[in-house]
Design a protein around this motif. Sequence first.
Motif, PDB file in Angstrom:
ATOM      1  N   PRO A 190       0.868  -1.541   0.095  1.00  0.00           N
ATOM      2  CA  PRO A 190      -0.059  -0.258   0.242  1.00  0.00           C
ATOM      3  C   PRO A 190       1.144   1.310  -0.152  1.00  0.00           C
ATOM      4  N   THR A 191       1.932   1.308   0.594  1.00  0.00           N
ATOM      5  CA  THR A 191       2.744   2.771   0.944  1.00  0.00           C
ATOM      6  C   THR A 191       2.842   2.513  -0.549  1.00  0.00           C
ATOM      7  N   PHE A 192       4.410   1.939  -1.358  1.00  0.00           N
ATOM      8  CA  PHE A 192       5.190   2.151  -2.712  1.00  0.00           C
ATOM      9  C   PHE A 192       3.863   2.076  -3.436  1.00  0.00           C
ATOM     10  N   ALA A 193       2.632   1.344  -3.760  1.00  0.00           N
ATOM     11  CA  ALA A 193       1.617   2.081  -4.633  1.00  0.00           C
ATOM     12  C   ALA A 193       0.491   3.136  -4.660  1.00  0.00           C
ATOM     13  N   THR A 194       0.476   4.008  -2.823  1.00  0.00           N
ATOM     14  CA  THR A 194      -0.096   4.629  -3.013  1.00  0.00           C
ATOM     15  C   THR A 194       0.984   6.326  -3.367  1.00  0.00           C
ATOM     16  N   THR A 195       2.702   5.770  -3.480  1.00  0.00           N
ATOM     17  CA  THR A 195       2.656   7.165  -3.807  1.00  0.00           C
ATOM     18  C   THR A 195       3.359   6.976  -5.443  1.00  0.00           C
ATOM     19  N   ALA A 196       2.677   6.240  -5.985  1.00  0.00           N
ATOM     20  CA  ALA A 196       3.260   5.613  -7.128  1.00  0.00           C
ATOM     21  C   ALA A 196       1.859   6.696  -8.262  1.00  0.00           C
ATOM     22  N   LEU A 197       0.786   5.979  -7.508  1.00  0.00           N
ATOM     23  CA  LEU A 197      -0.243   6.743  -8.203  1.00  0.00           C
ATOM     24  C   LEU A 197      -0.451   8.385  -8.418  1.00  0.00           C
ATOM     25  N   LEU A 198       0.620   8.547  -6.946  1.00  0.00           N
ATOM     26  CA  LEU A 198       0.419  10.384  -7.120  1.00  0.00           C
ATOM     27  C   LEU A 198       0.370  10.743  -8.847  1.00  0.00           C
ATOM     28  N   GLY A 199       1.492  10.311  -9.177  1.00  0.00           N
ATOM     29  CA  GLY A 199       2.149  10.637 -10.719  1.00  0.00           C
ATOM     30  C   GLY A 199       1.368  11.360 -11.900  1.00  0.00           C
ATOM     31  N   LEU A 200       0.227  10.235 -10.663  1.00  0.00           N
ATOM     32  CA  LEU A 200      -0.446  10.131 -12.442  1.00  0.00           C
ATOM     33  C   LEU A 200      -1.639  12.185 -11.832  1.00  0.00           C
ATOM     34  N   ALA A 201      -1.540  12.418 -10.532  1.00  0.00           N
ATOM     35  CA  ALA A 201      -2.203  13.564 -10.738  1.00  0.00           C
ATOM     36  C   ALA A 201      -1.090  14.958 -11.222  1.00  0.00           C
ATOM     37  N   VAL A 202       0.471  14.458 -10.873  1.00  0.00           N
ATOM     38  CA  VAL A 202       1.476  15.448 -11.129  1.00  0.00           C
ATOM     39  C   VAL A 202       1.191  15.279 -12.946  1.00  0.00           C
ATOM     40  N   LEU A 203       1.185  14.606 -13.474  1.00  0.00           N
ATOM     41  CA  LEU A 203       1.005  14.513 -15.132  1.00  0.00           C
ATOM     42  C   LEU A 203       0.128  15.520 -15.020  1.00  0.00           C
ATOM     43  N   ALA A 204      -1.379  15.226 -15.120  1.00  0.00           N
ATOM     44  CA  ALA A 204      -2.431  16.371 -15.361  1.00  0.00           C
ATOM     45  C   ALA A 204      -2.338  17.637 -15.396  1.00  0.00           C
ATOM     46  N   LEU A 205      -1.862  17.759 -13.889  1.00  0.00           N
ATOM     47  CA  LEU A 205      -0.645  19.324 -14.710  1.00  0.00           C
ATOM     48  C   LEU A 205       0.526  19.587 -15.468  1.00  0.00           C
ATOM     49  N   VAL A 206       0.810  18.885 -15.521  1.00  0.00           N
ATOM     50  CA  VAL A 206       1.927  18.624 -16.921  1.00  0.00           C
ATOM     51  C   VAL A 206       1.322  19.368 -18.219  1.00  0.00           C
ATOM     52  N   LEU A 207       0.228  18.094 -18.013  1.00  0.00           N
ATOM     53  CA  LEU A 207      -0.328  18.091 -20.003  1.00  0.00           C
ATOM     54  C   LEU A 207      -1.307  19.494 -19.836  1.00  0.00           C
ATOM     55  N   LEU A 208      -1.789  20.016 -18.437  1.00  0.00           N
ATOM     56  CA  LEU A 208      -2.742  21.091 -18.842  1.00  0.00           C
ATOM     57  C   LEU A 208      -1.961  22.275 -18.606  1.00  0.00           C
ATOM     58  N   PHE A 209      -1.476  22.684 -18.435  1.00  0.00           N
ATOM     59  CA  PHE A 209      -1.119  23.657 -16.972  1.00  0.00           C
ATOM     60  C   PHE A 209       0.381  24.611 -18.080  1.00  0.00           C
ATOM     61  N   LEU A 210       1.455  23.522 -18.062  1.00  0.00           N
ATOM     62  CA  LEU A 210       2.966  23.458 -18.466  1.00  0.00           C
ATOM     63  C   LEU A 210       3.331  24.118 -19.332  1.00  0.00           C
TER      64      LEU A 210
END
Length: 464
Positions: A190-210
């Motif tokens: 659970p610890t490592f899987a949760t930190t991995a999935l945070l990447g998808l939220a940050v990817l959305a920021l990059v694609l939409l606003f950067l």
Amino acid sequence: MPADPAVTVPSTLTTSGAASAQPLRGATPVPGAWAAWGIGVAVYILAVVHRTSLGVAGLDAAARFGIGASALSTFSILQVLVYAGMQIPVGLLVDRLGPRRVLSMGLLLLTAGQLGFAFSTAFTPALVSRAVLGCGDAMTFVSVLRLGTRWFPPRRNPFIAQLTGLVGTMGNLVSTLLLSQVLHSAGWMPTFATTALLGLAVLALVLLFLRDTPESPRRASLFRSPVVASPDGLTEAAPAVPPARLPLREQIAAAWREPGTRLGLWVHFTTAFPAATFLLLWGMPFLMSGQGLSRAMAGSLLSLVIVSGIGFALLFGQLVSRRPGVRTPLVFTVVLGTGALWGVVLSWPGDHIPMGLLVLLTVVMGSNGPASLVGLDFARPVNPPERIGTASGIVNMGGFIAAVLALFGIGLVLDLLTPGGGDGYTPHAFRLAFCMLYLPMALGLTQILRLRPQAARREAELRA
């Protein structure tokens, strides 16, 4: 009075290395600069969380995969080797594709690598996952540096580089303060899987606003060159012709020929690795198994390295921005101070080192990361904008190569002195193992002394 944006100065180099007149941006960042940098640095923070997650899970990983010190070192060594080996290719990619695309690729690799590590139950798939993670990690820092050079005035670049490193250390704090506790309570997957999935939220920021530059369109495509609207807004103008580029091999060679680039690499090599070795893997086992500290106390000392680094980053960024002449004295002070303090710790009589001395050691090691970024300030003035990514990648290899040497050496000595491994590591074994820090330190100092006069002459030539 604000600088006139139309003024030109001969401070930027052409591809051949000669000075040429370029527009001088004002003293303040353009609108949106902090937002662009903030999105980029969010990716870097997440990459640091992934990178340092093994540092708080070293003993758990040894138990999960049934491995000893040398095999445990292999995780960090492979990850760091991949990171270092990717720096030049990533620099070339950033120079050609732009940081937005490279950050997006990096996030996908980070997520895949950390998910693979979360579900691995055997050594080999876990090792492959860390290699994938290291590849994604490699794409972050140089990309954020390139955003800084595009969005901020040149004279603020040293401060922005230090600030990037400073904010990136928040990822270390997340690992040492939060991730270690979550791992203890929630478990490995659970610890490592949760930190991995945070990447998808940050990817959305990059694609939409950067955006790569202030001039980039707000909805740039990742897959094709943007179409530029004509001044009347009714038709499409032809895309701007990109500047002529050197072939890849020539671009790398041109960056390497600059003594400032090579000096920057060795500065990074010599300064970064003691704290990196401590935080990436061996700090927690040394403090827990070697010094008998609790997990919470050991985590607090690791956090102190990071908190101390925040203060040093602010100090060094301001000093180097205002007085570039302090670069070399600052580097020598950090290297010699770190080496001297480790000498006191390793030669202390008795098994247990006083807490005050451990606190002082972690505070001083906080200067290592900020000092390594000074290496970029040797490379930046002597390379033109179109190869800043390549030169930054070369410099950024240094500390990670040194960390590989130190990680491997410490693990090897521990295995030789403690055949049982794991909880059997003794204070004496740790002290002998950490003597391996002095080998990369001596090599790096020798190279800095050799290259310093050449780099100083080259900068003087370009200023003349």
